[in-house]
Design a protein around this motif. Structure first.
Motif, PDB file in Angstrom:
ATOM      1  N   GLY A 172      -5.669  10.554  -8.735  1.00 23.96           N
ATOM      2  CA  GLY A 172      -6.138  10.989  -7.424  1.00 23.96           C
ATOM      3  C   GLY A 172      -5.074  10.757  -6.373  1.00 23.96           C
ATOM      4  N   ASP A 173      -5.421  11.044  -5.150  1.00 26.90           N
ATOM      5  CA  ASP A 173      -4.465  10.931  -4.046  1.00 26.90           C
ATOM      6  C   ASP A 173      -4.719   9.683  -3.219  1.00 26.90           C
ATOM      7  OD1 ASP A 173      -3.277  13.410  -4.690  1.00 26.90           O
ATOM      8  OD2 ASP A 173      -4.852  14.490  -3.603  1.00 26.90           O
ATOM      9  N   ILE A 174      -3.630   9.062  -2.776  1.00 29.28           N
ATOM     10  CA  ILE A 174      -3.705   7.936  -1.857  1.00 29.28           C
ATOM     11  C   ILE A 174      -3.737   8.478  -0.431  1.00 29.28           C
ATOM     12  CG2 ILE A 174      -2.513   5.898  -0.970  1.00 29.28           C
ATOM     13  CD1 ILE A 174      -3.626   5.447  -3.719  1.00 29.28           C
ATOM     14  N   LEU A 175      -4.723   8.077   0.354  1.00 28.57           N
ATOM     15  CA  LEU A 175      -4.861   8.537   1.722  1.00 28.57           C
ATOM     16  C   LEU A 175      -4.031   7.666   2.658  1.00 28.57           C
ATOM     17  CD1 LEU A 175      -8.703   9.255   1.820  1.00 28.57           C
ATOM     18  CD2 LEU A 175      -6.838  10.833   1.274  1.00 28.57           C
ATOM     19  N   LYS A 176      -3.403   8.296   3.605  1.00 32.83           N
ATOM     20  CA  LYS A 176      -2.515   7.606   4.528  1.00 32.83           C
ATOM     21  C   LYS A 176      -3.278   6.660   5.448  1.00 32.83           C
ATOM     22  CE  LYS A 176       1.111   8.579   7.942  1.00 32.83           C
ATOM     23  NZ  LYS A 176       1.810   9.642   8.701  1.00 32.83           N
ATOM     24  N   ASP A 177      -2.685   5.499   5.717  1.00 35.70           N
ATOM     25  CA  ASP A 177      -3.194   4.515   6.678  1.00 35.70           C
ATOM     26  C   ASP A 177      -4.581   3.960   6.334  1.00 35.70           C
ATOM     27  OD1 ASP A 177      -0.884   4.784   8.215  1.00 35.70           O
ATOM     28  OD2 ASP A 177      -1.718   6.471   9.330  1.00 35.70           O
ATOM     29  N   LYS A 178      -4.926   3.935   5.056  1.00 36.85           N
ATOM     30  CA  LYS A 178      -6.193   3.362   4.617  1.00 36.85           C
ATOM     31  C   LYS A 178      -5.952   2.025   3.913  1.00 36.85           C
ATOM     32  CE  LYS A 178      -8.726   6.925   5.859  1.00 36.85           C
ATOM     33  NZ  LYS A 178      -9.710   6.846   6.959  1.00 36.85           N
ATOM     34  N   THR A 179      -6.955   1.168   3.983  1.00 33.70           N
ATOM     35  CA  THR A 179      -6.920  -0.087   3.228  1.00 33.70           C
ATOM     36  C   THR A 179      -7.739   0.091   1.958  1.00 33.70           C
ATOM     37  OG1 THR A 179      -6.700  -1.436   5.225  1.00 33.70           O
ATOM     38  CG2 THR A 179      -7.506  -2.538   3.241  1.00 33.70           C
ATOM     39  N   TYR A 180      -7.106  -0.087   0.817  1.00 30.28           N
ATOM     40  CA  TYR A 180      -7.786   0.069  -0.465  1.00 30.28           C
ATOM     41  C   TYR A 180      -8.252  -1.298  -0.965  1.00 30.28           C
ATOM     42  CZ  TYR A 180      -6.562   4.954  -0.759  1.00 30.28           C
ATOM     43  OH  TYR A 180      -6.497   6.303  -0.520  1.00 30.28           O
ATOM     44  N   ILE A 181      -9.529  -1.375  -1.313  1.00 33.19           N
ATOM     45  CA  ILE A 181     -10.138  -2.644  -1.706  1.00 33.19           C
ATOM     46  C   ILE A 181     -10.542  -2.558  -3.177  1.00 33.19           C
ATOM     47  CG2 ILE A 181     -11.962  -4.312  -1.226  1.00 33.19           C
ATOM     48  CD1 ILE A 181     -12.210  -2.777   1.554  1.00 33.19           C
ATOM     49  N   ILE A 182      -9.810  -3.255  -4.024  1.00 29.65           N
ATOM     50  CA  ILE A 182     -10.111  -3.270  -5.457  1.00 29.65           C
ATOM     51  C   ILE A 182     -11.306  -4.187  -5.692  1.00 29.65           C
ATOM     52  CG2 ILE A 182      -9.185  -3.649  -7.762  1.00 29.65           C
ATOM     53  CD1 ILE A 182      -6.369  -3.689  -6.394  1.00 29.65           C
ATOM     54  N   VAL A 183     -12.324  -3.678  -6.380  1.00 29.89           N
ATOM     55  CA  VAL A 183     -13.556  -4.439  -6.590  1.00 29.89           C
ATOM     56  C   VAL A 183     -13.720  -4.783  -8.066  1.00 29.89           C
ATOM     57  CG1 VAL A 183     -16.063  -4.477  -6.298  1.00 29.89           C
ATOM     58  CG2 VAL A 183     -14.628  -3.244  -4.639  1.00 29.89           C
ATOM     59  N   ASP A 184     -13.952  -6.059  -8.338  1.00 29.32           N
ATOM     60  CA  ASP A 184     -14.222  -6.515  -9.700  1.00 29.32           C
ATOM     61  C   ASP A 184     -15.274  -7.614  -9.637  1.00 29.32           C
ATOM     62  OD1 ASP A 184     -14.026  -6.550 -12.436  1.00 29.32           O
ATOM     63  OD2 ASP A 184     -11.931  -7.178 -12.516  1.00 29.32           O
ATOM     64  N   ASP A 185     -15.828  -7.981 -10.784  1.00 31.97           N
ATOM     65  CA  ASP A 185     -16.849  -9.030 -10.782  1.00 31.97           C
ATOM     66  C   ASP A 185     -16.240 -10.421 -10.874  1.00 31.97           C
ATOM     67  OD1 ASP A 185     -16.012  -8.536 -13.363  1.00 31.97           O
ATOM     68  OD2 ASP A 185     -18.007  -8.697 -14.269  1.00 31.97           O
ATOM     69  N   ILE A 186     -15.184 -10.574 -11.691  1.00 31.83           N
ATOM     70  CA  ILE A 186     -14.614 -11.903 -11.930  1.00 31.83           C
ATOM     71  C   ILE A 186     -13.086 -11.831 -11.914  1.00 31.83           C
ATOM     72  CG2 ILE A 186     -14.446 -13.824 -13.574  1.00 31.83           C
ATOM     73  CD1 ILE A 186     -17.163 -12.902 -14.708  1.00 31.83           C
ATOM     74  N   LYS A 187     -12.473 -12.814 -11.277  1.00 32.62           N
ATOM     75  CA  LYS A 187     -11.021 -12.992 -11.373  1.00 32.62           C
ATOM     76  C   LYS A 187     -10.748 -14.245 -12.187  1.00 32.62           C
ATOM     77  CE  LYS A 187      -6.838 -14.141  -8.783  1.00 32.62           C
ATOM     78  NZ  LYS A 187      -6.215 -14.366  -7.460  1.00 32.62           N
ATOM     79  N   THR A 188      -9.909 -14.101 -13.214  1.00 31.95           N
ATOM     80  CA  THR A 188      -9.491 -15.266 -13.996  1.00 31.95           C
ATOM     81  C   THR A 188      -7.989 -15.473 -13.778  1.00 31.95           C
ATOM     82  OG1 THR A 188      -9.360 -13.825 -15.947  1.00 31.95           O
ATOM     83  CG2 THR A 188     -11.326 -15.182 -15.711  1.00 31.95           C
ATOM     84  N   THR A 189      -7.164 -14.681 -14.453  1.00 30.88           N
ATOM     85  CA  THR A 189      -5.715 -14.782 -14.239  1.00 30.88           C
ATOM     86  C   THR A 189      -5.251 -13.897 -13.091  1.00 30.88           C
ATOM     87  OG1 THR A 189      -5.212 -12.980 -15.788  1.00 30.88           O
ATOM     88  CG2 THR A 189      -5.390 -15.218 -16.694  1.00 30.88           C
ATOM     89  N   GLY A 190      -6.048 -12.891 -12.741  1.00 35.41           N
ATOM     90  CA  GLY A 190      -5.657 -11.962 -11.683  1.00 35.41           C
ATOM     91  C   GLY A 190      -4.796 -10.809 -12.168  1.00 35.41           C
ATOM     92  N   SER A 191      -4.595 -10.712 -13.479  1.00 29.65           N
ATOM     93  CA  SER A 191      -3.701  -9.684 -14.030  1.00 29.65           C
ATOM     94  C   SER A 191      -4.205  -8.271 -13.759  1.00 29.65           C
ATOM     95  CB  SER A 191      -3.536  -9.897 -15.540  1.00 29.65           C
ATOM     96  OG  SER A 191      -2.950 -11.142 -15.812  1.00 29.65           O
ATOM     97  N   THR A 192      -5.495  -8.045 -13.931  1.00 28.40           N
ATOM     98  CA  THR A 192      -6.057  -6.707 -13.699  1.00 28.40           C
ATOM     99  C   THR A 192      -5.916  -6.312 -12.242  1.00 28.40           C
ATOM    100  OG1 THR A 192      -7.646  -6.918 -15.515  1.00 28.40           O
ATOM    101  CG2 THR A 192      -8.155  -5.325 -13.788  1.00 28.40           C
ATOM    102  N   LEU A 193      -6.291  -7.196 -11.341  1.00 32.06           N
ATOM    103  CA  LEU A 193      -6.200  -6.899  -9.912  1.00 32.06           C
ATOM    104  C   LEU A 193      -4.761  -6.602  -9.504  1.00 32.06           C
ATOM    105  CD1 LEU A 193      -8.595  -9.696  -8.597  1.00 32.06           C
ATOM    106  CD2 LEU A 193      -9.093  -7.242  -8.669  1.00 32.06           C
ATOM    107  N   GLU A 194      -3.829  -7.405 -10.007  1.00 31.74           N
ATOM    108  CA  GLU A 194      -2.429  -7.212  -9.626  1.00 31.74           C
ATOM    109  C   GLU A 194      -1.869  -5.904 -10.187  1.00 31.74           C
ATOM    110  OE1 GLU A 194       1.867  -9.516  -9.566  1.00 31.74           O
ATOM    111  OE2 GLU A 194       0.011 -10.622  -9.831  1.00 31.74           O
ATOM    112  N   ALA A 195      -2.241  -5.563 -11.418  1.00 27.65           N
ATOM    113  CA  ALA A 195      -1.753  -4.320 -12.018  1.00 27.65           C
ATOM    114  C   ALA A 195      -2.240  -3.103 -11.235  1.00 27.65           C
ATOM    115  CB  ALA A 195      -2.206  -4.235 -13.473  1.00 27.65           C
TER     116      ALA A 195
END
Length: 218
Positions: A172-195
């Motif tokens: 998809g396309d990234i919209l200009k000047d927007k804040t993207y908020i990645i949503v997940d249920d659990i963070k352990t190492t943070g690898s998924t969020l960082e990727a």
């Protein structure tokens, strides 16, 4: 926030009992909900070069919310989505980050593996994002997709990071000047969020935040 008709019928035929005090009516009664809400909510500066802010609900090893999340995912007890949304929304509605310019925010669900969707009968993260989107009046985009399934359970922090970096792509396309908020249920190492954050930043996202329910650092 309104429940679907079928959910109301199921509530009537088989009413929930509060997880914590066993009162009939809701998955969490108003008194227990207040006790939970009074003790949750954290905002931190991220250690990741790709994530600007992190918001999470709880990081206690023994927490009422852990049972709520586990039952939502694994039983699966879908109606828990309403209680979880109330908890998350109550926290976010009291932070200027989410109330000052909601039109500049876009929720992005972490994609769930096809195997887990098949096992549970639904995509638990997408459903969470959809209900949060309506509750907070914030748009969402399903622009991150999985290349395949990979197993995180039992993997080391290094293995998780290597797997995550090659497991997602932008659709998809990234919209200009927007804040993207990645949503997940659990963070352990943070690898998924960082990727996922790296993909968004590499494709010119202005800001990237992470929002998750439980922080269970390993």
């Amino acid at each position: 926030m309104y429940k679907k008709t079928i959910d109301r019928i199921l509530d009537y035929l088989s009413p929930d009992k509060c997880y914590f005090c066993t009162k009939n009516g809701e998955a969490i009664c108003s008194e227990c909900m207040k006790n939970i809400i009074d003790n949750i909510g954290n905002i931190i500066d991220s250690n990741s070069p790709y994530i600007d802010k992190e918001f999470y609900i709880d990081n206690r090893k023994e927490s009422d919310i852990i049972k709520l999340v586990d039952d939502y995912k694994f039983l699966p007890k879908r109606n828990n989505i309403y209680s979880l949304t109330v908890i998350i929304a109550d926290f976010l509605k009291n932070t200027a980050h989410f109330t000052d310019n909601p039109n500049d925010l876009i929720l992005v669900p972490c994609p769930t593996s096809k195997k887990h969707i098949k096992q549970r009968g639904f995509d638990h993260i997408l459903l969470l994002v959809q209900v949060l989107s309506k509750t907070l009046n914030i748009k969402y985009q399903t622009i991150i997709k999985r290349k395949g399934n990979y197993k995180q359970l039992g993997a080391s922090k290094k293995q998780r990071k290597e797997q995550a970096l090659k497991s997602y792509y932008l659709d998809g396309d990234i919209l200009k000047d927007k804040t993207y908020i990645i949503v997940d249920d659990i963070k352990t190492t943070g690898s998924t969020l960082e990727a996922i954050a790296k993909i968004l930043k590499d494709n010119k996202a202005s800001r990237v935040w992470a929002l998750y329910i439980l922080y269970q650092e390993k």
